[in-house]
Scaffold this motif. Structure first.
Motif, PDB file in Angstrom:
ATOM      1  N   PRO A   1      43.669  86.794 -16.589  1.00  0.00           N
ATOM      2  CA  PRO A   1      43.559  88.261 -16.727  1.00  0.00           C
ATOM      3  C   PRO A   1      44.295  88.987 -15.595  1.00  0.00           C
ATOM      4  N   LEU A   2      44.935  90.107 -15.971  1.00  0.00           N
ATOM      5  CA  LEU A   2      45.636  90.933 -14.982  1.00  0.00           C
ATOM      6  C   LEU A   2      44.637  91.640 -14.066  1.00  0.00           C
ATOM      7  N   PRO A   3      44.967  91.781 -12.789  1.00  0.00           N
ATOM      8  CA  PRO A   3      44.098  92.572 -11.901  1.00  0.00           C
ATOM      9  C   PRO A   3      44.067  94.036 -12.361  1.00  0.00           C
ATOM     10  N   ARG A   4      42.937  94.680 -12.202  1.00  0.00           N
ATOM     11  CA  ARG A   4      42.786  96.105 -12.572  1.00  0.00           C
ATOM     12  C   ARG A   4      42.620  96.954 -11.306  1.00  0.00           C
ATOM     13  N   TRP A   5      43.284  98.125 -11.324  1.00  0.00           N
ATOM     14  CA  TRP A   5      43.243  99.002 -10.151  1.00  0.00           C
ATOM     15  C   TRP A   5      41.831  99.471  -9.864  1.00  0.00           C
ATOM     16  N   GLY A   6      41.032  99.608 -10.925  1.00  0.00           N
ATOM     17  CA  GLY A   6      39.667 100.081 -10.732  1.00  0.00           C
ATOM     18  C   GLY A   6      38.840  99.145  -9.867  1.00  0.00           C
ATOM     19  N   GLU A   7      39.228  97.853  -9.816  1.00  0.00           N
ATOM     20  CA  GLU A   7      38.492  96.904  -8.996  1.00  0.00           C
ATOM     21  C   GLU A   7      38.847  97.022  -7.522  1.00  0.00           C
ATOM     22  N   TYR A   8      39.928  97.718  -7.216  1.00  0.00           N
ATOM     23  CA  TYR A   8      40.397  97.845  -5.830  1.00  0.00           C
ATOM     24  C   TYR A   8      40.288  99.292  -5.312  1.00  0.00           C
ATOM     25  N   GLU A   9      40.283 100.271  -6.209  1.00  0.00           N
ATOM     26  CA  GLU A   9      40.292 101.677  -5.800  1.00  0.00           C
ATOM     27  C   GLU A   9      39.010 102.041  -5.048  1.00  0.00           C
ATOM     28  N   PRO A  10      39.150 102.634  -3.825  1.00  0.00           N
ATOM     29  CA  PRO A  10      37.941 103.030  -3.078  1.00  0.00           C
ATOM     30  C   PRO A  10      37.307 104.268  -3.686  1.00  0.00           C
ATOM     31  N   GLU A  11      36.047 104.463  -3.381  1.00  0.00           N
ATOM     32  CA  GLU A  11      35.330 105.619  -3.925  1.00  0.00           C
ATOM     33  C   GLU A  11      35.651 106.855  -3.075  1.00  0.00           C
ATOM     34  N   PRO A  12      36.076 107.961  -3.701  1.00  0.00           N
ATOM     35  CA  PRO A  12      36.420 109.170  -2.934  1.00  0.00           C
ATOM     36  C   PRO A  12      35.163 109.809  -2.347  1.00  0.00           C
TER      37      PRO A  12
ATOM     38  N   ARG B   1      32.257 112.420  -1.669  1.00  0.00           N
ATOM     39  CA  ARG B   1      31.554 113.313  -2.600  1.00  0.00           C
ATOM     40  C   ARG B   1      30.743 114.370  -1.832  1.00  0.00           C
ATOM     41  N   GLY B   2      30.117 115.207  -2.616  1.00  0.00           N
ATOM     42  CA  GLY B   2      29.264 116.238  -2.032  1.00  0.00           C
ATOM     43  C   GLY B   2      30.087 117.410  -1.487  1.00  0.00           C
ATOM     44  N   TRP B   3      29.355 118.275  -0.793  1.00  0.00           N
ATOM     45  CA  TRP B   3      30.008 119.485  -0.299  1.00  0.00           C
ATOM     46  C   TRP B   3      30.973 119.179   0.824  1.00  0.00           C
ATOM     47  N   LEU B   4      30.732 118.032   1.544  1.00  0.00           N
ATOM     48  CA  LEU B   4      31.690 117.665   2.593  1.00  0.00           C
ATOM     49  C   LEU B   4      33.012 117.225   1.972  1.00  0.00           C
ATOM     50  N   GLY B   5      32.896 116.462   0.855  1.00  0.00           N
ATOM     51  CA  GLY B   5      34.124 116.060   0.186  1.00  0.00           C
ATOM     52  C   GLY B   5      34.851 117.250  -0.403  1.00  0.00           C
ATOM     53  N   ALA B   6      34.083 118.199  -0.929  1.00  0.00           N
ATOM     54  CA  ALA B   6      34.720 119.385  -1.511  1.00  0.00           C
ATOM     55  C   ALA B   6      35.425 120.212  -0.440  1.00  0.00           C
ATOM     56  N   LEU B   7      34.915 120.180   0.767  1.00  0.00           N
ATOM     57  CA  LEU B   7      35.536 120.921   1.863  1.00  0.00           C
ATOM     58  C   LEU B   7      36.683 120.148   2.510  1.00  0.00           C
ATOM     59  N   GLY B   8      36.894 118.896   2.050  1.00  0.00           N
ATOM     60  CA  GLY B   8      38.033 118.141   2.570  1.00  0.00           C
ATOM     61  C   GLY B   8      37.698 117.234   3.717  1.00  0.00           C
ATOM     62  N   PHE B   9      36.451 117.148   4.087  1.00  0.00           N
ATOM     63  CA  PHE B   9      36.074 116.245   5.160  1.00  0.00           C
ATOM     64  C   PHE B   9      36.194 114.781   4.668  1.00  0.00           C
ATOM     65  N   GLY B  10      36.674 113.847   5.486  1.00  0.00           N
ATOM     66  CA  GLY B  10      36.827 112.431   5.158  1.00  0.00           C
ATOM     67  C   GLY B  10      38.077 112.119   4.351  1.00  0.00           C
ATOM     68  N   ARG B  11      38.951 113.092   4.170  1.00  0.00           N
ATOM     69  CA  ARG B  11      40.158 112.852   3.375  1.00  0.00           C
ATOM     70  C   ARG B  11      41.095 111.853   4.052  1.00  0.00           C
ATOM     71  N   ARG B  12      41.204 111.971   5.360  1.00  0.00           N
ATOM     72  CA  ARG B  12      42.134 111.087   6.057  1.00  0.00           C
ATOM     73  C   ARG B  12      41.700 109.616   5.934  1.00  0.00           C
ATOM     74  N   SER B  13      40.444 109.345   6.166  1.00  0.00           N
ATOM     75  CA  SER B  13      39.966 107.963   6.062  1.00  0.00           C
ATOM     76  C   SER B  13      40.064 107.471   4.619  1.00  0.00           C
ATOM     77  N   TYR B  14      39.854 108.354   3.675  1.00  0.00           N
ATOM     78  CA  TYR B  14      39.960 107.957   2.254  1.00  0.00           C
ATOM     79  C   TYR B  14      41.393 107.575   1.917  1.00  0.00           C
TER      80      TYR B  14
ATOM     81  N   GLU C   1      45.457 103.386   0.684  1.00  0.00           N
ATOM     82  CA  GLU C   1      46.682 102.672   1.036  1.00  0.00           C
ATOM     83  C   GLU C   1      46.417 101.177   1.199  1.00  0.00           C
ATOM     84  N   ALA C   2      45.317 100.843   1.855  1.00  0.00           N
ATOM     85  CA  ALA C   2      44.982  99.433   2.023  1.00  0.00           C
ATOM     86  C   ALA C   2      44.645  98.785   0.679  1.00  0.00           C
ATOM     87  N   ALA C   3      43.936  99.531  -0.167  1.00  0.00           N
ATOM     88  CA  ALA C   3      43.595  99.004  -1.483  1.00  0.00           C
ATOM     89  C   ALA C   3      44.851  98.797  -2.321  1.00  0.00           C
ATOM     90  N   ARG C   4      45.814  99.712  -2.149  1.00  0.00           N
ATOM     91  CA  ARG C   4      47.061  99.578  -2.893  1.00  0.00           C
ATOM     92  C   ARG C   4      47.795  98.293  -2.484  1.00  0.00           C
TER      93      ARG C   4
END
Length: 585
Positions: free
Chosen positions: A165-176, A178-191, A196-199
């Protein structure tokens, strides 16, 4: 009145208090409930002294006095129940043992019946050897010897046929985030760093998958190639085999000796007999006459079952043998030998659809141990000769085998069960040569014959008569086909037996060395036990040395013949010229 009631109430209250202070078992006894068994269980407890004193003891006496009869009845009932159960268990055990014994005896009786059935089937097979071959046998043919190619199916393992079976991106993609901190853009750099590492891991997994898939496909292709190669090799082998069969068929139709003997070997090997029948055989074919000689090994007397039936004896618990009468065993064994001989000839003629074989000579031997000497012996118990036309007139499904053999040219051992031999009509070794009728030369000789005055043919027959007088079975060969062989002899002694090739040279000169070496070559070619060169003259030193080194050559000069003719035929013969005196070495 109130006082009285009060006193009564007070008494009732006191009795109630006393009743409640009594043990439970005394309360049950006073209430009329049977407690005998319960008392019996509790009487040995540590507080028994306390129980048997005071009001409790009086209450127990009342209870025991009131329930004594019921206690005895209960004990009696329990004893009867135990006895009933014991008797029932004993009865069941006896019934089970009886059933097991009946089943065992039935099984043993059935075992005896089965053994009897096997014996009867074996005897039935032996009695119908000839009839079954005639009615049910299918003659062997060159077509039946051909092989047919059926390509094997390629069936690789699932691990090689199922893609990884081919590898699927969903198995490697990190979770973005969430919450109001994510909506405000906090943690974007680490995400983004995690993405990039998952890619990179996903790309590496894709490359690993591509390599594994390439290996899988490569192994699958290699397995397919090996499979195809095996199929091609098998097809080539079968094609070569069938080509060889066709070549042998053509050679057989042209009466080629090797092809005829090979096909006869196949016919004899394909013949199926019951257990205990040997398969050893020899064949020899003469192309110019169409005569076929076959020697087969016959079964020993133990092929006939010694038991007529089996019986189960219950008293001794054993299966005993009901013996077959000796006369019946001997008659059946003689019939088996006769049927085997007729069946062999029938199968040979039936398989020879091209008419290459005109007559069959068959010798049936048994390989066994002589009970008197303990040595291996191979006596001939049956011998026959039959032509194709003569044999085709027989209705083999209706003949008596032994009577049928007597009608043919045959000899049968009068006592085959005791391995009493008969003399074979045609021997295997002599069948390789074109033989001629014997001539009695001795009867026409005068009292002092001169060997050089005889014709070459007369001298050869005289030499043959000499070896017959010595004790060898000797015959002369035809001059046009002797291959340097003037006569052949068989030594029938069980220890020294073997074929002797005899060459006679009636000459007044020394026998050339080439004649001696040529005889050695014939001995090797014919696989003879010994070669004997007889002459009226003498041999040179080189010839004598060669014969001594060879080990299987015997040189008889004129001087030897003088002594041999005098000893065995009482003839005073005059050989050829006297050999010259040899110079000392």
């Amino acid at each position: 009145m109130d006082g009285l009631l009060g006193h009564g109430a007070a008494g009732s209250t006191e009795r109630s208090r006393q009743s409640s202070s009594r043990p439970a078992w005394t309360q049950r006894a006073l209430a009329g409930v049977p407690v005998i068994e319960w008392v019996g269980k509790r009487i040995a407890r540590p507080w028994v002294g306390e129980v048997l004193s005071g009001p409790a003891c009086r209450d127990l006496g009342v209870a025991v006095a009131g329930g004594g009869d019921e206690y005895a009845r209960e004990r009696a009932r329990q004893a009867k129940e135990r006895e009933r159960r014991q008797k029932a268990a004993e009865t069941e055990a006896k019934r089970k043992a009886r059933d097991e014994k009946v089943a065992y005896e039935a099984a043993r009786a059935q075992e005896a019946v089965d053994k009897t059935s096997v014996t009867e089937h074996d005897v039935e097979q032996l009695a119908g050897l000839l009839r079954a071959a005639v009615l049910e046998g299918r003659p062997l043919s060159f077509d039946s010897l051909r092989q047919h190619f059926v390509p094997a199916v390629f069936a690789p393992s699932k691990s090689r046929t199922k893609p990884v079976p081919l590898p699927r991106w969903g198995e490697y993609e990190p979770e973005p985030p969430r919450g109001w901190l994510g909506a405000l853009g906090f943690g974007r750099r680490s995400y983004d760093a995690e993405v990039e590492a998952a890619r990179k891991r996903f790309d590496e997994a894709l490359r690993d998958h591509a390599r594994e898939e390439h290996k899988r496909v490569g192994k699958l292709d290699a397995a397919q190639a090996r499979h195809d190669e095996r199929n091609q090799q098998e097809a080539a082998r079968i094609e070569e085999w069938n080509a060889g069969i066709e070549a042998r068929r053509v050679a057989y139709q042209e009466r080629d000796v090797e092809a005829v003997e090979w096909f006869i070997d196949q016919v004899l090997a394909a013949s199926t007999y019951p257990h205990g029948f040997p398969k050893a055989h020899q064949v020899s074919y003469q192309a110019d006459t169409g005569d076929l000689l076959v020697e087969i090994d016959l079964p020993l007397e133990d092929v006939v079952p010694a038991a007529r039936a089996y019986r189960y004896v219950k008293t001794r618990d054993e299966i005993t043998l009901v013996p077959r009468p000796e006369k019946e065993r001997h008659e059946l064994y003689a019939s088996v030998l006769a049927q085997t001989a007729l069946r062999t000839v029938h199968e040979l003629f039936a398989a020879d659809t091209d008419g290459v074989v005109r007559s069959v000579a068959l010798n049936g031997h048994v390989a066994t141990i002589d009970r008197a000497t303990g040595r291996e012996v191979h006596p001939c118990l049956i011998t026959l000769q039959a032509g194709r036309q003569e044999f085709s007139e027989l209705v083999l499904t209706q003949v008596d085998p032994q009577a049928c053999l007597k009608r043919l040219r045959s000899l049968i051992s009068p006592n085959p069960y005791q391995l009493e031999p008969v003399r074979a009509l045609v021997t295997f070794d002599l069948s390789k040569y074109r033989l001629m009728d014997s001539m009695d030369v001795v009867a026409g000789l005068d009292s002092r014959p001169v060997l050089m005055d005889l014709s070459p043919t007369e001298f050869e027959h005289l030499v043959r008569q000499l070896f017959e007088a010595i004790g060898l079975d000797s015959v002369n060969t035809r001059p046009s086909q002797d291959e340097g062989v003037d006569a052949v002899a068989m030594n029938t002694d069980p220890v020294m037996r073997g074929l002797c090739i005899i060459q006679a040279k009636r000459t007044a000169k020394v026998v050339p060395f080439e004649s001696v070496s040529a005889l050695a070559g014939v001995v090797e070619h014919k696989r003879a036990a010994k070669g004997i060169l007889v002459t009226t003259s003498w041999f040179g030193r080189a010839s004598e040395a060669f014969a001594n080194d060879h080990g299987r050559l015997e040189l008889l000069d004129g001087a030897n013949l003088v002594h041999l003719f005098k000893e065995h035929l009482d003839l005073d013969v005059i050989p050829g010229p006297v050999p010259p005196k040899r110079r000392p070495r």
